[in-house]
Scaffold this motif. Structure first.
Motif, short mmCIF file in Angstrom:
data_model
loop_
_atom_site.label_atom_id
_atom_site.label_comp_id
_atom_site.label_asym_id
_atom_site.label_seq_id
_atom_site.Cartn_x
_atom_site.Cartn_y
_atom_site.Cartn_z
N PHE A 264 -30.38 -32.73 -31.99
CA PHE A 264 -30.02 -31.65 -32.89
C PHE A 264 -29.36 -32.21 -34.15
O PHE A 264 -28.63 -33.20 -34.10
N HIS A 265 -29.63 -31.54 -35.27
CA HIS A 265 -28.86 -31.77 -36.49
C HIS A 265 -27.53 -31.03 -36.30
O HIS A 265 -27.53 -29.82 -36.10
N PRO A 266 -26.41 -31.72 -36.33
CA PRO A 266 -25.14 -31.07 -35.95
C PRO A 266 -24.78 -29.86 -36.83
O PRO A 266 -24.30 -28.85 -36.31
N GLN A 267 -25.00 -29.97 -38.14
CA GLN A 267 -24.61 -28.86 -39.01
C GLN A 267 -25.51 -27.64 -38.78
O GLN A 267 -25.02 -26.51 -38.70
N ARG A 268 -26.80 -27.85 -38.63
CA ARG A 268 -27.70 -26.71 -38.42
C ARG A 268 -27.44 -26.06 -37.06
O ARG A 268 -27.49 -24.83 -36.93
N LEU A 269 -27.15 -26.87 -36.04
CA LEU A 269 -26.83 -26.30 -34.74
C LEU A 269 -25.55 -25.49 -34.82
O LEU A 269 -25.47 -24.37 -34.30
N HIS A 270 -24.55 -26.02 -35.48
CA HIS A 270 -23.27 -25.31 -35.62
C HIS A 270 -23.47 -23.98 -36.34
O HIS A 270 -22.90 -22.95 -35.95
N ASP A 271 -24.29 -23.97 -37.37
CA ASP A 271 -24.53 -22.76 -38.14
C ASP A 271 -25.25 -21.69 -37.32
O ASP A 271 -25.16 -20.49 -37.65
N ALA A 272 -25.95 -22.10 -36.26
CA ALA A 272 -26.70 -21.15 -35.44
C ALA A 272 -25.94 -20.66 -34.21
O ALA A 272 -26.46 -19.83 -33.45
N LEU A 273 -24.72 -21.13 -34.01
CA LEU A 273 -23.99 -20.82 -32.78
C LEU A 273 -23.78 -19.32 -32.59
O LEU A 273 -23.90 -18.81 -31.47
N ASP A 274 -23.42 -18.63 -33.65
CA ASP A 274 -23.18 -17.18 -33.51
C ASP A 274 -24.41 -16.47 -32.96
O ASP A 274 -24.31 -15.64 -32.05
N ASP A 275 -25.58 -16.79 -33.51
CA ASP A 275 -26.81 -16.15 -33.06
C ASP A 275 -27.12 -16.51 -31.61
O ASP A 275 -27.51 -15.65 -30.81
N GLN A 286 -27.67 -29.14 -21.11
CA GLN A 286 -27.22 -30.37 -21.75
C GLN A 286 -27.99 -30.56 -23.06
O GLN A 286 -29.10 -30.03 -23.23
N LEU A 287 -27.40 -31.33 -23.97
CA LEU A 287 -28.06 -31.60 -25.24
C LEU A 287 -27.51 -32.89 -25.82
O LEU A 287 -26.57 -33.49 -25.30
N TRP A 288 -28.15 -33.31 -26.90
CA TRP A 288 -27.59 -34.44 -27.66
C TRP A 288 -27.74 -34.14 -29.14
O TRP A 288 -28.62 -33.40 -29.56
N ILE A 289 -26.80 -34.68 -29.91
CA ILE A 289 -26.83 -34.47 -31.35
C ILE A 289 -26.96 -35.83 -32.04
O ILE A 289 -26.54 -36.87 -31.51
N ALA A 290 -27.57 -35.81 -33.21
CA ALA A 290 -27.96 -37.05 -33.88
C ALA A 290 -26.77 -37.93 -34.23
O ALA A 290 -26.88 -39.16 -34.24
N THR A 291 -25.62 -37.35 -34.53
CA THR A 291 -24.46 -38.13 -34.94
C THR A 291 -23.80 -38.85 -33.77
O THR A 291 -23.01 -39.75 -33.98
N GLN A 292 -24.11 -38.42 -32.53
CA GLN A 292 -23.52 -39.05 -31.35
C GLN A 292 -24.62 -39.34 -30.33
O GLN A 292 -24.67 -38.73 -29.26
N PRO A 293 -25.50 -40.30 -30.64
CA PRO A 293 -26.66 -40.54 -29.78
C PRO A 293 -26.34 -41.16 -28.43
O PRO A 293 -27.22 -41.25 -27.58
N GLY A 294 -25.10 -41.55 -28.21
CA GLY A 294 -24.74 -42.11 -26.92
C GLY A 294 -24.20 -41.11 -25.94
O GLY A 294 -24.05 -41.42 -24.76
N THR A 295 -23.89 -39.90 -26.38
CA THR A 295 -23.15 -38.95 -25.56
C THR A 295 -24.02 -37.80 -25.08
O THR A 295 -24.66 -37.12 -25.88
N ALA A 296 -24.02 -37.57 -23.78
CA ALA A 296 -24.64 -36.38 -23.20
C ALA A 296 -23.63 -35.25 -23.29
O ALA A 296 -22.49 -35.39 -22.82
N ARG A 383 -26.07 -41.02 -38.25
CA ARG A 383 -24.64 -41.10 -37.96
C ARG A 383 -23.76 -40.58 -39.10
O ARG A 383 -22.60 -40.27 -38.88
N VAL A 384 -24.31 -40.49 -40.30
CA VAL A 384 -23.51 -40.03 -41.43
C VAL A 384 -23.80 -38.57 -41.79
O VAL A 384 -23.31 -38.06 -42.79
N LEU A 385 -24.58 -37.89 -40.94
CA LEU A 385 -24.80 -36.47 -41.17
C LEU A 385 -23.50 -35.70 -40.98
O LEU A 385 -22.63 -36.11 -40.19
#
Length: 410
Positions: A264-275, A286-296, A383-385
């Motif tokens: 996931f792109h972290p900012q776009r995912l965050h913007d969609a949370l309400d919906d 479970q998911l993973w986001i691009a800025t933290q590719p090591g973390t489940a 990582r810089v997103l």
């Protein structure tokens, strides 16, 4: 070999009256069966009151003073020691442990591993009261709003607790009343089957008389609990199903699964949370986001809120010599679905709701993934997103321990 340990049937449920009704129905079928209950109304002051009884008599009533008033203290200092003691004092008697409304059965299962030599946890049964459970599942109340919080820092929501009780169960009992609306009964059954498709489902209460013997036959010594099956937070990682994909549904209830290898792109995912959290009654996985590719990352949503948790490292982010730290099931699941580029990284989310718009939910989630161009830019650019989740989740280097971290809402 014969297992001589007493069998423990654990009853959970947010309706104390319904749980008590099931417990007493079981007692009358076996004079040797022992019921253990706890009154936690004074737990915030460090006081727990315990009652042990059979169908015919109260065997004991006691009080435990805790240094710190909390549910985990109660499990450690009273509930589990009581089960062990009773297993020795009454070796021919099985036990029923009826939990107070705000206690989640997964906590008992985790703590109960320490006393597995003395007792066998046979089944985890959740009792739902038909007329109240949908209101509770859709409630935005906290336990504090209903004066059920177990400690000063207990911020759990009513919907969170009720859903976790349902999801962890290997057996669900729907306690109804004669004359209940048939359409509402069918709607509730459809919802429960989508929230806990792995559980056996038992319906009671359509007639004025309860078939106690039949109920006991469905609930006692069923052997349904498998201690090797992880709780909901770890099910996807270890290859267990987290839900079903049922686009049409029935009685206005449907469910969907969303899976992707892309992060996931972290900012776009965050913007969609309400919906995403408003649309579904329950979200999990479970998911993973691009800025933290090591973390489940674990996802739990209910009652309009979202809980993100740290499940530890993906195996692909660890040196091979550390893979033995994972369970056999997790390594098998990773091996079965391994991707040459992503390894075991993958998003698996389940959503359950009333008339979910599956196409819209899928489109929203898909739009939050990295695009082809963003993927092509490579991991250094990921990582810089911008990452609004950075304050809620640890950096990859701190993700060794699989624990829930912070509540994150948009």
């Amino acid at each position: 070999m014969t297992d001589s340990r007493p069998h423990v049937t654990v009853l959970a449920g947010f309706s104390a009256a319904a749980t008590d009704a099931v417990a007493r129905s079981l007692l009358v079928t076996d004079p040797s069966l022992v019921l253990v209950t706890h009154d936690l109304t004074g737990v915030r002051d460090g006081v727990v009151r315990r009652t042990v009884r059979t169908a015919d008599e109260v065997l004991e009533q006691g009080r435990t003073d805790l240094v710190h008033g909390c549910v985990s203290c109660t499990l450690r200092e009273d509930i589990l020691p009581t089960l062990v003691r009773l297993s020795r004092e009454r070796p021919g008697s099985d036990l029923v442990l009826a939990l107070p409304p705000a206690v989640e059965p997964e906590a008992v299962a985790a703590a109960g591993l320490a006393v597995a030599e003395a007792v066998r946890f046979d089944s985890y049964v959740t009792v739902v009261e038909a007329t109240a459970v949908i209101d509770d599942l859709t409630s935005t109340d906290s336990l504090r709003d209903r004066d059920l919080h177990a400690a000063g820092n207990d911020e759990r929501g009513v919907a969170d607790v009720v859903i976790r009780q349902i999801e962890f169960a290997d057996t669900l009992v729907v306690w109804s009343t004669p004359g209940a609306d048939a359409l509402e009964r069918d709607r509730l059954a459809a919802l429960l089957h989508r929230l806990a498709p792995w559980a056996a489902h038992v319906h009671v209460g359509d007639s004025p008389k309860v078939d106690c013997t039949g109920l006991a036959g469905r609930l006692l010594r069923s052997g349904r609990h498998d201690p090797a099956v992880p709780g909901m937070m770890g099910r996807a990682l270890e290859g267990y199903p987290i839900g079903i994909h049922d686009r049409p549904g029935e009685h206005g209830v449907n469910a969907m699964l969303f899976q992707s290898r892309r992060p996931f792109h972290p900012q776009r995912l965050h913007d969609a949370l309400d919906d995403l959290t408003a649309e579904a009654l329950r979200g999990r996985g479970q998911l993973w986001i691009a800025t933290q590719p090591g973390t489940a990352i674990a996802w739990e949503s209910s009652g309009g809120g979202l809980l993100l948790g740290n499940l530890g490292h993906w195996l692909a982010a660890l040196p091979r010599e550390r893979w033995d730290e994972a369970t056999d099931m997790r390594r098998l699941a990773a091996d079965a679905t391994w991707d040459l580029y992503y390894g075991d990284r993958n998003t698996m989310l389940s959503f359950v709701g009333f008339d979910l718009d599956v196409d819209a939910m899928t489109a929203t989630l898909s739009a939050c993934l990295l695009s082809d161009a963003e993927l092509a830019d490579g991991t250094d650019s990921w990582r810089v997103l911008p990452d609004p989740f950075a304050d809620f989740l640890p950096a990859d280097g701190d993700a060794d321990q699989p624990t829930v971290t912070e509540r994150a809402t948009s």
